[in-house]
Design a protein around this motif. Sequence first.
Motif, PDB file in Angstrom:
ATOM      1  N   SER A  77      -1.248  81.008 -10.293  1.00 46.14           N
ATOM      2  CA  SER A  77      -0.903  79.854  -9.675  1.00 46.14           C
ATOM      3  C   SER A  77      -0.941  78.519 -10.556  1.00 46.14           C
ATOM      4  N   MET A  78      -1.614  78.697 -11.645  1.00 47.21           N
ATOM      5  CA  MET A  78      -1.653  77.652 -12.640  1.00 47.21           C
ATOM      6  C   MET A  78      -0.619  77.376 -13.492  1.00 47.21           C
ATOM      7  N   ILE A  79       0.339  78.297 -13.561  1.00 46.37           N
ATOM      8  CA  ILE A  79       1.400  78.359 -14.441  1.00 46.37           C
ATOM      9  C   ILE A  79       2.363  77.186 -14.043  1.00 46.37           C
ATOM     10  N   PRO A  80       2.939  76.275 -14.857  1.00 43.73           N
ATOM     11  CA  PRO A  80       3.657  75.321 -14.204  1.00 43.73           C
ATOM     12  C   PRO A  80       5.154  75.875 -14.099  1.00 43.73           C
ATOM     13  N   VAL A  81       5.892  75.554 -13.121  1.00 43.40           N
ATOM     14  CA  VAL A  81       7.074  75.887 -12.824  1.00 43.40           C
ATOM     15  C   VAL A  81       8.141  74.753 -12.596  1.00 43.40           C
ATOM     16  N   ILE A  82       9.493  74.829 -13.451  1.00 38.40           N
ATOM     17  CA  ILE A  82      10.456  73.683 -13.271  1.00 38.40           C
ATOM     18  C   ILE A  82      11.634  74.622 -12.733  1.00 38.40           C
ATOM     19  N   VAL A  83      11.919  73.953 -11.513  1.00 38.43           N
ATOM     20  CA  VAL A  83      13.061  74.459 -10.739  1.00 38.43           C
ATOM     21  C   VAL A  83      14.402  73.949 -11.281  1.00 38.43           C
ATOM     22  N   THR A  84      15.352  74.751 -11.464  1.00 35.58           N
ATOM     23  CA  THR A  84      16.673  74.154 -11.572  1.00 35.58           C
ATOM     24  C   THR A  84      17.465  74.139 -10.564  1.00 35.58           C
ATOM     25  N   THR A  85      17.817  72.854  -9.967  1.00 32.24           N
ATOM     26  CA  THR A  85      18.475  72.702  -8.952  1.00 32.24           C
ATOM     27  C   THR A  85      20.006  72.295  -8.842  1.00 32.24           C
ATOM     28  N   GLN A  86      20.864  72.841  -7.930  1.00 30.01           N
ATOM     29  CA  GLN A  86      22.372  72.642  -8.109  1.00 30.01           C
ATOM     30  C   GLN A  86      22.570  71.169  -7.869  1.00 30.01           C
ATOM     31  N   GLU A  91      17.313  67.315  -0.556  1.00 26.16           N
ATOM     32  CA  GLU A  91      16.954  68.345   0.074  1.00 26.16           C
ATOM     33  C   GLU A  91      16.428  69.343  -0.495  1.00 26.16           C
ATOM     34  N   GLU A  92      17.239  69.928  -1.292  1.00 26.12           N
ATOM     35  CA  GLU A  92      16.733  71.211  -2.170  1.00 26.12           C
ATOM     36  C   GLU A  92      15.631  70.844  -3.295  1.00 26.12           C
ATOM     37  N   GLU A  93      15.481  69.597  -3.732  1.00 21.83           N
ATOM     38  CA  GLU A  93      14.534  69.288  -4.552  1.00 21.83           C
ATOM     39  C   GLU A  93      13.129  69.128  -3.778  1.00 21.83           C
ATOM     40  N   LEU A  94      13.232  68.641  -2.485  1.00 23.00           N
ATOM     41  CA  LEU A  94      12.064  68.666  -1.478  1.00 23.00           C
ATOM     42  C   LEU A  94      11.415  70.019  -1.381  1.00 23.00           C
ATOM     43  N   THR A  95      12.510  70.933  -0.913  1.00 24.26           N
ATOM     44  CA  THR A  95      12.179  72.136  -0.689  1.00 24.26           C
ATOM     45  C   THR A  95      11.398  72.818  -1.973  1.00 24.26           C
ATOM     46  N   ALA A  96      12.078  72.775  -2.899  1.00 27.71           N
ATOM     47  CA  ALA A  96      11.433  73.425  -4.289  1.00 27.71           C
ATOM     48  C   ALA A  96       9.932  72.686  -4.466  1.00 27.71           C
ATOM     49  N   LEU A  97       9.680  71.287  -4.226  1.00 23.41           N
ATOM     50  CA  LEU A  97       8.373  70.893  -4.537  1.00 23.41           C
ATOM     51  C   LEU A  97       7.389  71.537  -3.212  1.00 23.41           C
ATOM     52  N   LYS A  98       7.781  71.483  -2.135  1.00 22.02           N
ATOM     53  CA  LYS A  98       7.224  72.161  -1.212  1.00 22.02           C
ATOM     54  C   LYS A  98       6.748  73.500  -1.577  1.00 22.02           C
ATOM     55  N   HIS A  99       7.575  74.317  -1.990  1.00 29.80           N
ATOM     56  CA  HIS A  99       7.084  75.546  -2.309  1.00 29.80           C
ATOM     57  C   HIS A  99       6.157  75.845  -3.446  1.00 29.80           C
ATOM     58  N   GLY A 100       5.867  74.580  -4.259  1.00 28.98           N
ATOM     59  CA  GLY A 100       5.024  74.555  -5.091  1.00 28.98           C
ATOM     60  C   GLY A 100       5.499  74.363  -6.640  1.00 28.98           C
ATOM     61  N   ALA A 101       6.878  73.956  -6.867  1.00 33.31           N
ATOM     62  CA  ALA A 101       7.196  74.061  -7.959  1.00 33.31           C
ATOM     63  C   ALA A 101       6.430  72.442  -8.392  1.00 33.31           C
ATOM     64  N   THR A 102       6.275  72.419  -9.795  1.00 35.16           N
ATOM     65  CA  THR A 102       5.644  71.407 -10.607  1.00 35.16           C
ATOM     66  C   THR A 102       6.706  70.347 -10.729  1.00 35.16           C
ATOM     67  N   ASP A 103       7.986  70.704 -11.163  1.00 32.94           N
ATOM     68  CA  ASP A 103       9.128  69.623 -11.469  1.00 32.94           C
ATOM     69  C   ASP A 103      10.243  70.275 -11.256  1.00 32.94           C
ATOM     70  N   PHE A 104      11.257  69.643 -11.090  1.00 36.65           N
ATOM     71  CA  PHE A 104      12.648  70.180 -11.058  1.00 36.65           C
ATOM     72  C   PHE A 104      13.668  69.348 -12.014  1.00 36.65           C
ATOM     73  N   VAL A 105      14.799  70.188 -12.405  1.00 40.04           N
ATOM     74  CA  VAL A 105      15.931  69.466 -13.226  1.00 40.04           C
ATOM     75  C   VAL A 105      17.347  69.985 -12.732  1.00 40.04           C
ATOM     76  N   PRO A 106      18.304  68.916 -12.634  1.00 40.03           N
ATOM     77  CA  PRO A 106      19.432  69.338 -11.817  1.00 40.03           C
ATOM     78  C   PRO A 106      20.374  69.930 -12.943  1.00 40.03           C
ATOM     79  N   LYS A 107      21.183  70.745 -12.437  1.00 42.12           N
ATOM     80  CA  LYS A 107      22.293  71.236 -13.255  1.00 42.12           C
ATOM     81  C   LYS A 107      23.429  70.568 -13.201  1.00 42.12           C
ATOM     82  N   PRO A 108      24.452  70.270 -13.846  1.00 37.56           N
ATOM     83  CA  PRO A 108      24.261  71.120 -15.225  1.00 37.56           C
ATOM     84  C   PRO A 108      23.075  70.357 -16.131  1.00 37.56           C
ATOM     85  N   TYR A 109      22.622  71.429 -17.176  1.00 38.53           N
ATOM     86  CA  TYR A 109      21.327  71.035 -17.795  1.00 38.53           C
ATOM     87  C   TYR A 109      21.618  69.689 -18.554  1.00 38.53           C
ATOM     88  N   ARG A 110      20.326  68.957 -18.630  1.00 39.61           N
ATOM     89  CA  ARG A 110      20.420  67.810 -19.737  1.00 39.61           C
ATOM     90  C   ARG A 110      19.189  68.495 -20.746  1.00 39.61           C
TER      91      ARG A 110
END
Length: 549
Positions: A77-86, A91-110
């Motif tokens: 549970s301590m491992i940080p997770v970055i979710v890559t969102t479309q 809404e997608e970002e919020l859902t990711a955070l609610k599920h415990g993601a640490t951060d998110f980055v959008p696609k296409p990748y920067r």
Amino acid sequence: MKQHQILIVEDNQLNREILRTALEDEYIILEAEHGKEALDILKQHGENISLILLDVMMPVMDGYAFLDTIKAETEFSMIPVIVTTQGQSEEEELTALKHGATDFVPKPYRLQIIKHRMENLIKLRETAALANSFKYDRLTGLYSKEYFYTKVRECLDKNPEKGYAILCCNLENFKLYNDTFGRDSGDQLIIEEAKIFQNRVGEDAICGRYSADRFLALVEKEREKDGRQRFEQARKVTRSGLMENISVKLGIYEIVDRSISIEQMCDRAAWVMDTIKGIYNQHVAVYDDTLRNRLLREQEITDAMGQALSEKQFTVYFQPKYSFKDGCMVGAEALVRWIHPTWGFMSPGEFVPLFEKNGFVQQLDEYVWECVCEKLHEWKVKGYPQIPVSVNVSRTDIYQSHLVETFCNLTDKYDIDPALLHLEITESAYTESPDQIINMVKKLQGCGFVIEMDDFGSGYSSLNMLGRMSLDILKLDMAFVRNELEKPLDENLLQDVISMAHRIHLKVVAEGVETEEQAECLRAMGCDYAQGYFFAKPMSDVEFENQLG
Ligand code: C2E
Ligand code: MG
Ligand code: MG
């Protein structure tokens, strides 16, 4: 240098390649096509993974299900997770955070942004982990010792008017357990014991791990009684299959003096706990100043003993023994006294038990034995009647392989008949290691020494046992004699013991005879000899010599 391992979870092969190419110079990269595969990798590489880059839309197990699973496992549970969102879907970002993601980055990748975010998160987690490892004990999850001290100090400062106590608990024989069943079982036991400890001291307590098998707690004084009771009622842990009873000892220091350091408070709780080590029916001990004074006194005595021996501060007194038959003096017991330049006259009760604990008694005994032999020689030369003198042989002396030699050397050196040297061995030594004693005693008897069993009736004496022992004389313990004499005749064991002893050809000495009535009773029962204040108190060698002449 690549140090950190990261896990890329992404079903799209092209995306995986982009990420790998961008990151592989800095990280060791593990890849999974979906959540399930990622879980398998996690189970293998577990806590060595520093970060996870996670896609949301995947076959088999999607990103959210994966997040839910790992956030529920303490290990991951301590491992940080970055979710890559479309795209930029809020809404997608919020859902990711609610599920415990640490951060998110959008696609296409920067990619530059991703790299920086990753670096920051890894650093952040490492700093937190460091702080945690300082705060928590890895094995039990309790506070580390240092952090426990900090928390206790904080709590005491915040609540100046409340009363508190420090509890220290310890598993007895833990080392034996560890050695017998292995480290892993030992660790398991500690984990369980830590939980039990936390339960017993209650929810509000602050708990920490002191050392391997020792735990600490700070509890409110009012709660302490409950905790103590729980310890007294349920004092052992039962390990089915492994060790049956593991005794748990609890030491309590009620905080009366807040000016001393927390470390000192904990030391006191541990100290008092150690005083009941090995005492099978006592599980809880409370620190008080009497104990502190006793320990300080013991330390003073320990510091002084070596010099005392070399300066001959120890002196031997003699207490005569008399025959019940004709009232003649038939022998004496040598009893050590310590005459200290400032503390004055000290009885062996004050120092012999301590010397038995710290081993010094062996040196002292050899000194006493030599003094006695010297005196026997002197009295022989002066032409006094030759009567035997008994010396005390401590239980630790028995384990010395050269004991027989020591005694033989002494009787040779001072040219005295070994039959004049009686050796008193306390009854409890016999019950502790019968075989060893029996062997040693046989050898000593073979050299002509006379063996007396001291303090008979003070412990787990058994009449059956007497037959198996090589003995010459039975010395009845003072308290035993006194207790038995107070009972009505038909319940009194003394007569039986004396008759039994005579049947196996032992002479019987009654110790601590203080009154004429006691002497009369013992005489009537056929007891052979008496030693006690009624006849004579222990006296200096000069006084004793006067009795001889
Ligand atoms: P112990 O060997 O059982 O010695 C008998 C104790 O009873 C002696 O106490 C003696 O003074 C005391 N006593 C004798 N008659 C009476 C009486 O009528 N009333 C009362 N109240 N006491 C009586 P002491 O000299 O204080 O010695 C205590 C114990 O210290 C001894 O018990 C023995 O276990 C140990 N001890 C004494 N000297 C030595 C020694 O040189 N070496 C070792 N290892 N232990 C010693
Ligand atoms: Mg004795
Ligand atoms: Mg005795």
